[in-house]
Structure formats: structure tokens, C-alpha cells
Design an enzyme around this catalytic site. Structure first.
Site: not given
Length: 268
Positions: A148, A153
């Protein structure tokens, strides 16, 4: 002289020895810089282009105890207008959940191995919001073994801090070995910034406005550390609450909360 320079020099010398009529046809052109291969400029209205995007839907927590239900082509949660993609998280009762949002994916429609990805976006503000721009394996078998890449974020209780992270079998938060870094911008929810990934066989670099703040290198030890030699797809979403985004609770008054995206561009 590097190999590219030597190649060009040899070609030019050979071309100059030819008749003028043939010269223009034989001198090679060598591309320089990134080559565009896929994009969405959001220069239309309505729902996101279905030839480029699909949806993840549901409200099962998504492995992070998230609070929202992700909807599909619901005008309250996702739309395109004025040259922007809007993803909006809302406080409302829906399918047994108290919040709704959208999770847009390029899976099966845009998948890449290596290159540069740029997303120009403005982020939501508010405790409990958890927007993300990230990538997963196009052929997943087991997370995090398949890899990933988190290009962005942002958790609302830590306003202004951008997180860039990778997850692999060897490096992930479930075993306390997660690898990543942060950079701070005070105007993430007021202005657009370009969040980018440069990815090749040797390294991953994550940047904001061309300021690289996180680099992860392929150490050559194998797929447990570097599963990033296969195609991946892009995800754009706002989660609500959850094991990270909700660590300091959720401010109900922060909703509706939206992420605006000006463009997505992928280069070879």
C-alpha cells in the site's frame, strides 16, 4: 559521456553524413521528461467519469473501525462541478451508519506500474475527518503483503500535518514497523496543493508541491519489503472516525466536510 549522450552523438554524426533530403527523416527524437498516460481534469459536470472511476461501497468499518457508509453515485456524497471533483462526508443516518461518504477507485480502469502521479486537492477540516489519496495492488491477495502506498493522509485532529507512508509485510503498523514521514502546511484546507508520488523500481518518493519529504528505497531483499513491482490503482476518499481518524473523537459540527480535487494526472 553517458549512454544517452553517446547515442545521440552517434545518431547525429550518421545523419550529417547523409544527403540533405534524407537527413530530416532520420534524425531521432528522444522524449524528455514525464509522458502523460492517464488523467481526469474534471472538466465536465455530474458524476465522475465511469470510464475512469468506480466505487468501493459499504459500511463494515474497512479494517479501521471507520464510522461512514461509502455510497455509489449518490449526489449528496460525490459530484463534479466547476472543474472540480467533490467528495463530501455527511452526518446522516444511512444503512445503519451515522455518516456517509464516498470512496472513488480507478481499479480496472486505471492501473500502473511505476511513474508519477499528481493530485491537486484541497482537504476537509474538522476533528474526525480522515481524507486520503492512496494506492493498492491491482491484484490483491493479502494486505499488507501486496503493498500500500499512501500519497496523502490527513487526520482532522492534527490539522495541517500531511502523512506519507508505505505498508508491506515487513513494514506495517500492525507489527510496529510502519515506515513513513510527515510535512506541515498550515493552509491545507484553505488552498489547493499538489500531492505527488514518484515511483520506480528503486524507490518511492512522496511530495507536496514538489517538496519531497518521504523516500522509501528498494533494499533488494525481496517482496516482503518491496512488493511494489506490480500494477496498483488509485483511491480517493474521506473516512470518518476510525482507529486513527477518530482517536480524539468526532466533531459532529464539522460536517458536511468535503475534499475538492482539481485534477488527477499520471505520467510514465
Amino acid at each position: 559521456m553517458n549512454p544517452r549522450q553517446l547515442f545521440l552523438t552517434c545518431c547525429m554524426m550518421a545523419a550529417l553524413a547523409m544527403p540533405a533530403a534524407l537527413r530530416a527523416q532520420t534524425v531521432p527524437t528522444v522524449p524528455s521528461g514525464p509522458v502523460p498516460v492517464w488523467s481526469d481534469e474534471f472538466d465536465y459536470t455530474g458524476f465522475p467519469d465511469s470510464t475512469k472511476w468506480g466505487y468501493d461501497t459499504g459500511g463494515h468499518g474497512w479494517g479501521n473501525e471507520e464510522w461512514q457508509f461509502y455510497t455509489k453515485q449518490r449526489k449528496e456524497n460525490i459530484w463534479v462541478e466547476n472543474g472540480k471533483l467533490i467528495i463530501e462526508a455527511r452526518k446522516e443516518n444511512f444503512e445503519g451508519r451515522n455518516f456517509t461518504s464516498a470512496r472513488l477507485v480507478s481499479k480496472g480502469k486505471g492501473e500502473w506500474q511505476y511513474g508519477r502521479i499528481e493530485v491537486r486537492a484541497k482537504l476537509p477540516r474538522g476533528r474526525g475527518t480522515w481524507p486520503a489519496i492512496w494506492m493498492l495492488s491491482a491484484n490483491p491477495e493479502k494486505w499488507p503483503d501486496d503493498g500500500e502506498i499512501d500519497i496523502l493522509e490527513h487526520v482532522g485532529y492534527n490539522q495541517g500535518t500531511v502523512h506519507g507512508t508505505v505498508h508491506t509485510k515487513k513494514y506495517n503498523h500492525t507489527i510496529g514497523t510502519q515506515v513513513g514521514d510527515t510535512i506541515v502546511f498550515n493552509d491545507l484546507s484553505d488552498k489547493f496543493h499538489v500531492y505527488s508520488l514518484d515511483w520506480n523500481a528503486d524507490s518511492i518518493r512522496v511530495s507536496v508541491d514538489n517538496k519531497t519529504y518521504f523516500t522509501f528505497k528498494n533494499d533488494g531483499s525481496g517482496p516482503d519489503a518491496w512488493p511494489f513491482d506490480k500494477k496498483m490503482y488509485l483511491i480517493l476518499n474521506i473516512a470518518v472516525g476510525g482507529s486513527w481518524g477518530g482517536q480524539k473523537g468526532v466533531d459532529d459540527t464539522a460536517f458536511p466536510a468535503r475534499m475538492e480535487i482539481d485534477y488527477v494526472r499520471v505520467y510514465k
